[in-house]
Design a protein around this motif. Structure first.
Motif, PDB file in Angstrom:
ATOM      1  N   LEU A 143       0.594  -1.164   0.068  1.00 56.12           N
ATOM      2  CA  LEU A 143       0.153   0.050  -0.268  1.00 56.12           C
ATOM      3  C   LEU A 143       1.076   1.183  -0.237  1.00 56.12           C
ATOM      4  CD1 LEU A 143      -2.457  -0.752   2.700  1.00 56.12           C
ATOM      5  CD2 LEU A 143      -2.926  -0.967   0.045  1.00 56.12           C
ATOM      6  N   VAL A 144       0.552   2.361  -0.834  1.00 59.06           N
ATOM      7  CA  VAL A 144       0.879   3.229  -0.840  1.00 59.06           C
ATOM      8  C   VAL A 144       0.205   4.584  -0.596  1.00 59.06           C
ATOM      9  CG1 VAL A 144       3.093   2.885  -2.219  1.00 59.06           C
ATOM     10  CG2 VAL A 144       0.735   3.390  -3.138  1.00 59.06           C
ATOM     11  N   LEU A 145       1.045   6.095  -0.762  1.00 58.99           N
ATOM     12  CA  LEU A 145      -0.285   6.600  -0.238  1.00 58.99           C
ATOM     13  C   LEU A 145      -1.081   7.067   1.141  1.00 58.99           C
ATOM     14  CD1 LEU A 145      -2.005   7.674  -3.627  1.00 58.99           C
ATOM     15  CD2 LEU A 145      -0.088   8.669  -2.276  1.00 58.99           C
ATOM     16  N   LEU A 146      -0.462   6.614   2.361  1.00 60.45           N
ATOM     17  CA  LEU A 146      -0.523   6.446   3.538  1.00 60.45           C
ATOM     18  C   LEU A 146      -1.126   7.736   3.921  1.00 60.45           C
ATOM     19  CD1 LEU A 146       2.284   4.243   5.127  1.00 60.45           C
ATOM     20  CD2 LEU A 146       0.278   3.025   3.659  1.00 60.45           C
ATOM     21  N   PRO A 147      -2.401   7.392   4.615  1.00 56.06           N
ATOM     22  CA  PRO A 147      -3.137   8.734   5.143  1.00 56.06           C
ATOM     23  C   PRO A 147      -2.397   9.713   6.157  1.00 56.06           C
ATOM     24  CG  PRO A 147      -4.199   7.313   5.536  1.00 56.06           C
ATOM     25  CD  PRO A 147      -3.198   6.412   4.825  1.00 56.06           C
ATOM     26  N   HIS A 148      -1.977  10.622   6.220  1.00 57.65           N
ATOM     27  CA  HIS A 148      -2.174  11.522   7.747  1.00 57.65           C
ATOM     28  C   HIS A 148      -1.988  12.953   7.432  1.00 57.65           C
ATOM     29  CE1 HIS A 148       1.226  13.772   5.810  1.00 57.65           C
ATOM     30  NE2 HIS A 148       1.286  12.828   5.021  1.00 57.65           N
ATOM     31  N   PRO A 149      -1.810  13.013   8.681  1.00 56.32           N
ATOM     32  CA  PRO A 149      -2.922  14.586   9.210  1.00 56.32           C
ATOM     33  C   PRO A 149      -2.685  15.257   8.553  1.00 56.32           C
ATOM     34  CG  PRO A 149      -2.159  13.921  11.106  1.00 56.32           C
ATOM     35  CD  PRO A 149      -1.690  12.974   9.966  1.00 56.32           C
ATOM     36  N   ASP A 150      -1.003  15.833   7.620  1.00 61.17           N
ATOM     37  CA  ASP A 150      -1.046  16.600   6.772  1.00 61.17           C
ATOM     38  C   ASP A 150      -0.881  15.879   5.445  1.00 61.17           C
ATOM     39  OD1 ASP A 150      -0.096  18.528   8.163  1.00 61.17           O
ATOM     40  OD2 ASP A 150       1.233  17.837   8.716  1.00 61.17           O
ATOM     41  N   ALA A 151      -1.499  14.854   4.687  1.00 64.23           N
ATOM     42  CA  ALA A 151      -1.070  14.208   4.013  1.00 64.23           C
ATOM     43  C   ALA A 151      -2.309  15.057   2.782  1.00 64.23           C
ATOM     44  CB  ALA A 151      -1.897  13.135   3.928  1.00 64.23           C
ATOM     45  N   GLY A 152      -2.888  16.291   2.611  1.00 66.16           N
ATOM     46  CA  GLY A 152      -3.238  16.725   1.762  1.00 66.16           C
ATOM     47  C   GLY A 152      -2.954  17.777   1.331  1.00 66.16           C
ATOM     48  N   MET A 153      -1.581  18.130   1.865  1.00 69.65           N
ATOM     49  CA  MET A 153      -0.255  19.651   1.061  1.00 69.65           C
ATOM     50  C   MET A 153       0.283  18.685   0.454  1.00 69.65           C
ATOM     51  SD  MET A 153       1.541  21.007   4.619  1.00 69.65           S
ATOM     52  CE  MET A 153       1.948  21.541   3.871  1.00 69.65           C
ATOM     53  N   PHE A 154       0.491  16.765   0.244  1.00 76.05           N
ATOM     54  CA  PHE A 154       1.420  16.499  -1.320  1.00 76.05           C
ATOM     55  C   PHE A 154       0.309  16.952  -2.110  1.00 76.05           C
ATOM     56  CE2 PHE A 154       1.575  12.201  -2.738  1.00 76.05           C
ATOM     57  CZ  PHE A 154       2.336  12.772  -3.841  1.00 76.05           C
ATOM     58  N   TYR A 155      -0.896  17.244  -2.342  1.00 72.19           N
ATOM     59  CA  TYR A 155      -1.710  17.036  -2.918  1.00 72.19           C
ATOM     60  C   TYR A 155      -1.870  18.574  -3.750  1.00 72.19           C
ATOM     61  CZ  TYR A 155      -2.932  12.009  -2.185  1.00 72.19           C
ATOM     62  OH  TYR A 155      -3.119  10.636  -1.836  1.00 72.19           O
ATOM     63  N   GLY A 156      -1.191  19.805  -2.820  1.00 74.79           N
ATOM     64  CA  GLY A 156      -1.072  21.090  -3.114  1.00 74.79           C
ATOM     65  C   GLY A 156      -1.769  21.887  -2.409  1.00 74.79           C
ATOM     66  N   VAL A 157      -2.635  21.338  -1.781  1.00 80.40           N
ATOM     67  CA  VAL A 157      -3.597  21.963  -0.660  1.00 80.40           C
ATOM     68  C   VAL A 157      -3.160  22.604   0.316  1.00 80.40           C
ATOM     69  CG1 VAL A 157      -6.633  21.523   0.240  1.00 80.40           C
ATOM     70  CG2 VAL A 157      -5.779  20.203  -1.655  1.00 80.40           C
ATOM     71  N   THR A 158      -3.728  23.973   0.475  1.00 78.99           N
ATOM     72  CA  THR A 158      -2.850  24.790   1.710  1.00 78.99           C
ATOM     73  C   THR A 158      -3.955  25.101   2.724  1.00 78.99           C
ATOM     74  OG1 THR A 158      -3.664  26.711   0.775  1.00 78.99           O
ATOM     75  CG2 THR A 158      -1.370  25.051   0.604  1.00 78.99           C
ATOM     76  N   ASP A 159      -5.455  25.216   2.249  1.00 78.45           N
ATOM     77  CA  ASP A 159      -6.328  25.604   2.968  1.00 78.45           C
ATOM     78  C   ASP A 159      -6.836  24.993   4.733  1.00 78.45           C
ATOM     79  OD1 ASP A 159      -9.529  25.448   3.655  1.00 78.45           O
ATOM     80  OD2 ASP A 159      -9.466  27.460   3.487  1.00 78.45           O
ATOM     81  N   PRO A 160      -6.598  24.923   5.658  1.00 76.63           N
ATOM     82  CA  PRO A 160      -6.769  24.730   6.596  1.00 76.63           C
ATOM     83  C   PRO A 160      -8.274  23.508   6.954  1.00 76.63           C
ATOM     84  CG  PRO A 160      -5.388  26.332   7.388  1.00 76.63           C
ATOM     85  CD  PRO A 160      -6.409  26.487   6.080  1.00 76.63           C
ATOM     86  N   ALA A 161      -8.915  24.302   6.653  1.00 78.45           N
ATOM     87  CA  ALA A 161     -10.587  23.666   6.669  1.00 78.45           C
ATOM     88  C   ALA A 161     -10.624  22.140   5.447  1.00 78.45           C
ATOM     89  CB  ALA A 161     -11.664  24.510   6.559  1.00 78.45           C
TER      90      ALA A 161
END
Length: 239
Positions: free
Chosen positions: A134-152
């Motif tokens: 398995l790859v792309l394991l979830p973690h609290p800041d995983a969204g940043m890997f996809y270029g997302v910055t908005d905290p919500a």
């Protein structure tokens, strides 16, 4: 009224299109945003036998059982692999293909072949569970890997991202009628930052045909720029 089928990328689920799907429905269109086997709301399924072909069949089956025609089939990221294969399996049900900052494969390619350096970089941070890599394991800041910055948005994503079977990324696309798929009108919505990494011939041809748009945002542009993405999808329907 147009019919859109929105296919997500690795580690995501149909949930990632929530904003875009709502805007398209508000504009009067029919929208399906399925989750691929083994991910998100389908993460309870066994991952041991899930590969690219499983996900292709997920989408092709949706088109069949919902009896959808002239579909605008949209694929984000890894979803570009999936929609290409699904169009091949259900060529009579697909009207247009939209690659949303997505892989643009040809027959015989895997995601590793198309985007090797990027996807291979995720592999060392994966894990093997019950014999399945398995790859792309979830973690609290995983969204940043996809270029997302908005905290919500990051919080929302952290609660929904799931691990993805590596097999999906190394399994090669097997088209039955490559010419028929190539004949479908194809549109491209990309992040400005990825333009330089794409096939110059493809980019130039799509731009000259009025079938390429770039948005200056992160990779998960359906989350970061839903209005802009929706506006372009509506243009695709009207093209």
């Amino acid at each position: 009224m147009a019919t859109y089928v929105l296919v997500h990328g690795g580690g995501h689920g149909g949930w990632c299109y929530r904003k875009v799907a709502r805007l398209l429905r508000d504009a009067g269109h029919e929208v399906f945003a399925p989750t691929l086997s083994g991910l998100a709301d389908r993460s309870h399924l066994s991952l041991s036998d899930i590969g690219l072909d499983t996900h292709i069949q997920d989408v092709a089956s949706l088109l069949h059982y919902e009896d959808l025609r002239e579909v605008i089939l949209v694929g984000h990221s890894y979803g570009g692999m999936v929609i290409t294969g699904a169009a091949d399996r259900a060529i009579d049900r697909v009207g247009r293909l939209v690659y949303l900052d997505a892989a643009n494969p040809v027959n015989g390619q895997s995601l590793v072949d198309v985007a090797g350096p990027i996807i291979e970089a995720t592999r060392p941070f994966g894990e093997t569970v019950d014999g399945t890599e398995l790859v792309l394991l979830p973690h609290p800041d995983a969204g940043m890997f996809y270029g997302v910055t908005d905290p919500a948005d990051l919080t929302w994503m952290a609660e929904r991202l799931t691990s993805h079977p590596w097999r999906c990324f190394e399994e090669k696309l097997d088209l039955r009628d490559e010419q028929a798929v190539a004949a479908l009108p194809q549109f491209h919505i990309v992040c400005t930052s990825t333009l330089a990494t794409r096939d110059p011939e493809l980019v130039d041809g799509a731009r000259k045909a009025g079938r390429l748009w770039d948005i200056d945002t992160g990779h998960d542009l359906m989350i970061t720029e839903p209005e802009a993405v929706t506006d372009i999808l509506l243009r695709v329907a009207a093209a």
